[in-house]
Enzyme design. Structure first.
Site, PDB file in Angstrom:
ATOM      1  N   GLY A   1      -4.546   6.136   3.442  1.00  0.00           N
ATOM      2  CA  GLY A   1      -3.892   5.231   4.409  1.00  0.00           C
ATOM      3  C   GLY A   1      -4.450   5.299   5.897  1.00  0.00           C
TER       4      GLY A   1
ATOM      5  N   LYS B   1       0.579  -1.378  -0.161  1.00  0.00           N
ATOM      6  CA  LYS B   1       0.032  -0.046   0.248  1.00  0.00           C
ATOM      7  C   LYS B   1       1.034   1.025   0.070  1.00  0.00           C
ATOM      8  CE  LYS B   1      -1.891   2.852   2.291  1.00  0.00           C
ATOM      9  NZ  LYS B   1      -1.017   4.419   1.592  1.00  0.00           N
TER      10      LYS B   1
ATOM     11  N   CYS C   1      14.171  10.709   6.701  1.00  0.00           N
ATOM     12  CA  CYS C   1      13.685  10.786   7.596  1.00  0.00           C
ATOM     13  C   CYS C   1      15.205  11.080   8.932  1.00  0.00           C
ATOM     14  CB  CYS C   1      13.567   9.039   8.380  1.00  0.00           C
ATOM     15  SG  CYS C   1      14.265   8.045   7.522  1.00  0.00           S
TER      16      CYS C   1
ATOM     17  N   GLU D   1      10.699  16.697  14.890  1.00  0.00           N
ATOM     18  CA  GLU D   1      10.583  16.175  14.028  1.00  0.00           C
ATOM     19  C   GLU D   1       9.701  17.165  12.580  1.00  0.00           C
ATOM     20  OE1 GLU D   1       9.117  12.835  11.207  1.00  0.00           O
ATOM     21  OE2 GLU D   1      11.404  12.414  10.793  1.00  0.00           O
TER      22      GLU D   1
ATOM     23  N   GLY E   1      -4.135   3.823  -2.137  1.00  0.00           N
ATOM     24  CA  GLY E   1      -4.837   3.621  -1.307  1.00  0.00           C
ATOM     25  C   GLY E   1      -4.980   5.291  -0.191  1.00  0.00           C
TER      26      GLY E   1
ATOM     27  N   GLY F   1      -5.185   1.449   3.905  1.00  0.00           N
ATOM     28  CA  GLY F   1      -3.767   0.751   4.336  1.00  0.00           C
ATOM     29  C   GLY F   1      -4.111   0.483   6.183  1.00  0.00           C
TER      30      GLY F   1
ATOM     31  N   GLU G   1       9.891   1.589  10.604  1.00  0.00           N
ATOM     32  CA  GLU G   1      10.911   3.028  10.187  1.00  0.00           C
ATOM     33  C   GLU G   1      10.319   4.472  10.636  1.00  0.00           C
ATOM     34  OE1 GLU G   1      13.719   1.758  10.250  1.00  0.00           O
ATOM     35  OE2 GLU G   1      14.189  -0.162   9.020  1.00  0.00           O
TER      36      GLU G   1
HETATM   37  P1  NAD Z   1       2.484   9.031   7.193  1.00  0.00           P
HETATM   38  O1  NAD Z   1       2.723   8.049   8.590  1.00  0.00           O
HETATM   39  O2  NAD Z   1       1.253   9.673   6.965  1.00  0.00           O
HETATM   40  O3  NAD Z   1       2.204   7.925   5.600  1.00  0.00           O
HETATM   41  C1  NAD Z   1       3.109   7.057   5.321  1.00  0.00           C
HETATM   42  C2  NAD Z   1       1.996   5.331   5.027  1.00  0.00           C
HETATM   43  O4  NAD Z   1       2.060   5.111   5.942  1.00  0.00           O
HETATM   44  C3  NAD Z   1       1.131   6.087   3.367  1.00  0.00           C
HETATM   45  O5  NAD Z   1       1.157   4.743   3.408  1.00  0.00           O
HETATM   46  C4  NAD Z   1      -0.082   6.356   4.205  1.00  0.00           C
HETATM   47  O6  NAD Z   1      -1.228   6.398   3.298  1.00  0.00           O
HETATM   48  C5  NAD Z   1       0.058   5.315   5.526  1.00  0.00           C
HETATM   49  N1  NAD Z   1      -0.665   5.187   6.753  1.00  0.00           N
HETATM   50  C6  NAD Z   1      -1.575   6.474   6.932  1.00  0.00           C
HETATM   51  N2  NAD Z   1      -2.025   6.307   8.459  1.00  0.00           N
HETATM   52  C7  NAD Z   1      -2.352   4.918   8.984  1.00  0.00           C
HETATM   53  C8  NAD Z   1      -2.860   3.847   9.014  1.00  0.00           C
HETATM   54  N3  NAD Z   1      -4.037   4.242   9.838  1.00  0.00           N
HETATM   55  N4  NAD Z   1      -3.259   3.001   8.861  1.00  0.00           N
HETATM   56  C9  NAD Z   1      -2.421   2.336   7.547  1.00  0.00           C
HETATM   57  N5  NAD Z   1      -1.669   3.437   7.380  1.00  0.00           N
HETATM   58  C10 NAD Z   1      -1.803   4.088   6.780  1.00  0.00           C
HETATM   59  O7  NAD Z   1       4.247   9.116   6.303  1.00  0.00           O
HETATM   60  P2  NAD Z   1       4.751  10.323   5.479  1.00  0.00           P
HETATM   61  O8  NAD Z   1       4.215  11.469   5.519  1.00  0.00           O
HETATM   62  O9  NAD Z   1       3.772   9.805   4.118  1.00  0.00           O
HETATM   63  O10 NAD Z   1       6.351  10.196   5.403  1.00  0.00           O
HETATM   64  C11 NAD Z   1       6.754  11.260   6.305  1.00  0.00           C
HETATM   65  C12 NAD Z   1       7.153  10.245   8.154  1.00  0.00           C
HETATM   66  O11 NAD Z   1       8.043   9.535   7.161  1.00  0.00           O
HETATM   67  C13 NAD Z   1       8.035  11.182   8.496  1.00  0.00           C
HETATM   68  O12 NAD Z   1       7.871  10.886  10.122  1.00  0.00           O
HETATM   69  C14 NAD Z   1       9.423  10.348   8.211  1.00  0.00           C
HETATM   70  O13 NAD Z   1       9.844  10.575   8.978  1.00  0.00           O
HETATM   71  C15 NAD Z   1       8.840   9.237   8.141  1.00  0.00           C
HETATM   72  N6  NAD Z   1       9.878   8.160   7.507  1.00  0.00           N
HETATM   73  C16 NAD Z   1      10.721   7.363   8.412  1.00  0.00           C
HETATM   74  C17 NAD Z   1      11.762   6.575   6.792  1.00  0.00           C
HETATM   75  C18 NAD Z   1      12.673   5.490   8.296  1.00  0.00           C
HETATM   76  O14 NAD Z   1      13.311   4.819   8.082  1.00  0.00           O
HETATM   77  N7  NAD Z   1      12.660   5.629   9.352  1.00  0.00           N
HETATM   78  C19 NAD Z   1      11.778   6.835   5.905  1.00  0.00           C
HETATM   79  C20 NAD Z   1      11.410   7.780   5.287  1.00  0.00           C
HETATM   80  C21 NAD Z   1      10.204   8.566   6.628  1.00  0.00           C
END
Ligand code: NAD
Length: 473
Positions: free
Chosen positions: A205, A172, A281, A381, A203, A209, A247
């Protein structure tokens, strides 16, 4: 012409219905609509999980070298389309083209090929004391949920080790930058990956998700994204005792030790912090400097920050593109405003619109000094091009400041010698630490301590996340 109005399920393109929601994917540099993408509903997720479950018995029985062969074929096909895919990611994420080529695509290839190599070396079965056998058995159907900032690379970091161990996957991707994943689906189909082994359902989240991670036929969830979503996902997965790899976010510190090369340290930290517009990140967003070097570091930071070229990332001379969306730009500007009102000293950048860039979600590369550890800008962050400089009096204080974060993802040490840096690094509570600007390789274990996550990606260690141990005696 790619059809973005369908889902990749069971090796087929399943068209969306008229009632499906469509999301507009924008070019963040121009605000033009690139495509409208259909968002999966619960029944699409159910179909994808059913396809992955049906494919699991035969895929998990293939030999590791057969699975490695598919991963290498996918990597080769991606490599052959590097420029096209890099440009696509540049257009939907805003990553400058050089970085798109080297990291968005380049590291995708590493993750795929490293997992292929790891599959062939992995101890899937070993003898235990001569009387028992310990098997490493693929966990089953894996839900891979990925963010928008490095969409293909982070997908590869999950699906490559999962497929290498014999798991099947439902991916997803983020609704913000899903276009490149359609190319991945095309390639999976071209190389003949068996139907159902990899399914891709873009889709929302909280809809697709959420349904995916709570599906009873999913055995493990591998998630990259925000700590907010990650903690929720872990609590949902716990209801079914699903395996979880997370992650999450970071607030990594680069520490210049007395005698460290100031110019190299500041240049490297500024470039790292602003790469992908700071939407990374593991970016080193806090720079810790000895108090006596503060003035020199401030002037170097201004020089290197002001040397960044802000603009449309398709232009090869541009080093900092836009933020991915208007919402992300608003969040980053709010962080900058709060930093100013909490007393941080703005050295360069700020919330004003950059001159000459009428469209696009741009934020000027911004550097603060006079930041103290309790300020929000030192703790939260930002996920934007914002660097905070903090000063310290003693090395012990530097360790305390660096570790005084709820996150524990990355970090850097700038020291007179490699030995001193390696020794100092042992005191940091983070998943990885670079010394004197060393570049990691994709087969190194990657992941976080504390609220930065659970589990590791990269190379051999990543395979361990997708197996269960079975002891036969
Ligand atoms: P996000 O958490 O908003 O979304 C990430 C993914 O999760 C998306 O596909 C989203 O649709 C899905 N999602 C959101 N809510 C969900 C739920 N309730 N159930 C299932 N899926 C759900 O994050 P983002 O804005 O896409 O990315 C930025 C964040 O990601 C930052 O905090 C960053 O630090 C982190 N990040 C971490 C790493 C790492 O390797 N540690 C790498 C890249 C980004």
């Amino acid at each position: 012409m790619t059809n973005y109005d369908s889902f990749y399920i069971g090796g087929e393109w399943v068209p969306a219905g008229t009632a499906h929601t469509r999301v507009e994917v924008l070019n963040p540099a121009t605000e033009e609509v690139l495509a409208k993408v259909a968002m999966a509903e619960n029944e699409d997720v159910d179909k994808a999980v059913a396809a992955a479950l049906a494919a699991f018995p035969s895929w998990s029985q293939t030999s590791p070298s057969v699975r490695a062969g598919y991963l290498r074929a996918i990597a080769d096909a991606i490599e052959a389309r590097t420029e096209e895919i890099a440009n696509l990611i540049t257009s939907e994420v805003g990553t400058p083209t050089g970085l798109s080529n080297a990291v968005q695509v380049g590291w995708t290839l590493h993750y795929l090929r490293d997992a292929a190599d790891a599959a062939e070396k992995f101890d899937f079965e070993s003898s235990f004391g001569g009387t028992a056998v310990v098997r490493k058995v693929p966990v089953g159907v894996v839900a891979a949920v990925t963010p928008w900032n490095y969409p293909l690379m982070q997908t590869a970091a999950k699906i490559a080790p999962a497929l290498a161990t014999g798991c099947t996957v439902v991916l997803k991707p983020s609704e913000v930058s899903p276009l490149n994943l359609f190319v991945l689906a095309e390639i999976a189909s071209e190389v003949g990956l068996p139907a159902g082994v990899l399914n891709i359902v873009p889709g929302i989240g909280t809809i697709a998700g959420e349904h995916l991670i709570s599906h009873p036929d999913v055995s493990a969830v591998s998630f990259t994204g925000s700590t907010r979503a990650g903690t929720h996902i872990a609590s949902v997965a716990a209801q079914d005792v699903k395996r979880v790899t997370l992650e999450l976010g970071g607030k990594s510190a680069a520490i210049i030790l007395p005698g460290g090369d100031l110019s190299a340290a500041v240049r490297s930290t500024v470039n790292d912090c602003f790469a992908n517009s700071g939407q990374k990140c593991v970016a080193h967003t806090r720079l810790l400097v000895p108090a006596k070097s503060l003035a020199e570091v401030e002037s170097l930071a201004i020089e290197y920050a002001d040397a960044q070229v802000l603009g449309n990332p398709i232009d090869p001379s541009v080093t900092v593109g836009p933020l991915v969306s208007d919402a992300q730009r608003t969040r980053v500007r709010d962080h900058i405003s709060r930093a100013i009102s909490s007393g941080a000293k703005l050295l360069t950048g700020g919330i004003e619109k950059p001159t000459g860039l009428e469209s696009g979600f741009f934020v000027k590369p911004t550097v603060f000094s006079g930041v103290t550890p309790e300020m929000p800008i030192a703790q939260e962050e930002v996920f934007g091009p914002v660097l905070s400089i903090l000063s310290y009096e003693t090395p012990e204080e530097a360790v305390e400041i660096a570790n005084g974060s709820e996150y524990g993802l990355g970090g850097g040490i700038w020291s007179k010698s490699r030995e001193e840096g390696f020794e100092f690094a042992r005191q940091l509570r983070t998943g990885q630490v670079s010394v004197n600007g060393a570049i990691p390789t994709a087969d190194m274990p990657f992941g976080g301590f504390k609220k930065s996550g659970i589990g590791r990606e990269g190379g051999m260690h990543a395979l361990e996340e997708f197996v269960d141990l079975q002891t036969i005696y």
